[in-house]
Design an enzyme around this catalytic site. Structure first.
Site, short mmCIF file in Angstrom:
data_model
loop_
_atom_site.label_atom_id
_atom_site.label_comp_id
_atom_site.label_asym_id
_atom_site.label_seq_id
_atom_site.Cartn_x
_atom_site.Cartn_y
_atom_site.Cartn_z
N HIS A 114 0.83 -1.27 -0.16
CA HIS A 114 0.09 0.07 -0.03
C HIS A 114 0.65 1.28 -0.12
CE1 HIS A 114 -2.75 2.95 2.20
NE2 HIS A 114 -3.58 2.60 0.97
N HIS A 155 -0.47 10.07 -3.08
CA HIS A 155 -1.91 9.97 -2.33
C HIS A 155 -2.94 11.11 -2.31
CE1 HIS A 155 -4.86 9.37 0.70
NE2 HIS A 155 -4.90 8.12 0.11
#
Ligand code: G3P
Ligand code: CA
Length: 359
Positions: A50, A92
């Protein structure tokens, strides 16, 4: 063997077919087995790093991607944002402020934007307001050293935000790509079709070729983004993240139902629900029955990207951070998931090797 077949049958006909394929392959050991597959039937759940190995290194930097590969990730995640001059970058947040020193380098460049389109405009240093050359001036690692002194490394301060192209070249097929289309309607409203640019970039790097396409997943919280990908580059497996984020959506997508699973199965290979949405094995089975693979997010115990703890530290429940993360992974693997996103790829490995086995 018959017992194995019966056990696997609950997850659908395709699992049984794969077991039969495995039997055939074992009779013909010369046939090579792909190292990475998007197939629902792989025996070990897929390890998706991730934002890279973001529990150990600054997220979405080449250092985090390298560590993820070294720790055995099957896939490395890239979240996509776009620059003012149209470059796809791995980042992100739409705002550069949390993970770079943009506020120091460009103190006068903050703007006010409503990224979610929900009438809540916020002041920030949005990537879409900066050129790639400007973004390449930013330090993308020192924030991690400050917030994670127990894991700090001096070379992290030299990390830069990678473009998608740089990420593809750097990973160089050592792991698969698991790419998220972020804020698709927001960028569309500014005149950028990020899906089109993503498809073009993947094609330019040969990722659309038959031997490479099963090493790419495209994920999004926006059904509209996945439908666009289905239209322009159907060869890549699509994963619908849940709950969906498309505006004005009437139906609740925060609860797993057979209707939701059927809807997603019409355009996607799988679902990526938040872990909290999978209350029991029944929720996983509902998605499986619709033919979907299931990749929940995010395995990181009681830590968050902005609040990490040393892995050996004891937590409130008397277990270490490390053990809490491992137990969390093992619990969901037991529920039957096909893969999962984790900030700690090394702990995923430990969990799979030491934990209760799935059927
Ligand atoms: O893409 C799966 C997971 O990463 C979704 O959450 O906010 O970390 O992108 P986020
Ligand atoms: Ca993501």
């Amino acid at each position: 063997m018959l017992t194995d077949l019966l056990c696997l049958a609950h997850n659908g006909r395709t699992r049984v077919l794969t077991l039969l394929a495995a039997i055939l392959l074992s009779a013909h050991p010369a046939i090579p087995t792909p190292a990475i597959s998007t197939d629902v039937n792989q025996t070990k759940p897929l390890l998706i790093a991730h934002r890279g190995a973001s529990g150990y290194a600054p997220e979405h930097t080449l250092a985090a991607y390298e560590l993820a590969i070294q720790q055995g990730a099957d896939f490395v995640e890239q979240d996509l944002q776009i620059t003012k001059d149209g470059a796809l970058i791995c980042l992100h947040d739409p705002d550069l402020a949390r993970t770079t020193n943009v506020a120091e380098v460009f103190p006068e460049r903050a703007t006010v934007r409503d990224v979610a389109g929900e009438g809540e405009a916020k002041r920030g240093w949005y990537a879409v307001d900066f050129t790639l050359a400007e973004i390449k001036r930013l330090d993308a690692g020192s924030w991690f050293n400050r917030t994670n002194p127990f894991a700090a490394r001096s070379d992290f301060s030299r990390q830069r935000i990678p473009t998608l192209e740089e990420a593809i070249k750097f990973i160089n097929n050592r792991a698969g790509l698991y790419i998220e289309l972020k804020h698709y309607p927001f960028y569309k409203s500014l005149g950028y079709d990020v899906a089109e640019r993503l498809a073009a970039t993947l094609k330019a790097h040969g990722c659309d070729k038959r031997e490479k396409r099963d090493r790419v997943f495209i994920q999004s919280f926006y059904k509209s983004a996945l439908l666009r990908m289905k239209e322009i580059a159907p060869q890549y497996a699509r994963i619908q993240l849940l709950p969906m984020e498309d505006a004005n959506r009437k139906t609740d997508t925060a609860k797993i139902t057979p209707e939701l699973a059927q809807e997603i199965a019409a355009y996607a290979r799988g679902a990526g629900p938040s872990k909290a949405m999978l209350a029991s094995a029944a929720d996983v089975a509902t998605l499986h029955r619709a033919g979907l693979i299931v990749h929940p997010y995010t395995f990181r115990g009681l830590t968050t990207p902005t609040s990490r703890r040393p892995l050996d530290e004891q937590q409130q429940n008397g277990s270490s951070v490390r053990q809490n993360i491992i137990s969390d992974i093992q619990r969901y693997v037991y529920l039957g998931i096909d893969g999962g996103f984790t900030d700690y790829p090394a702990l995923w490995k430990a969990a799979i090797e030491g934990g209760p086995k799935r059927n």
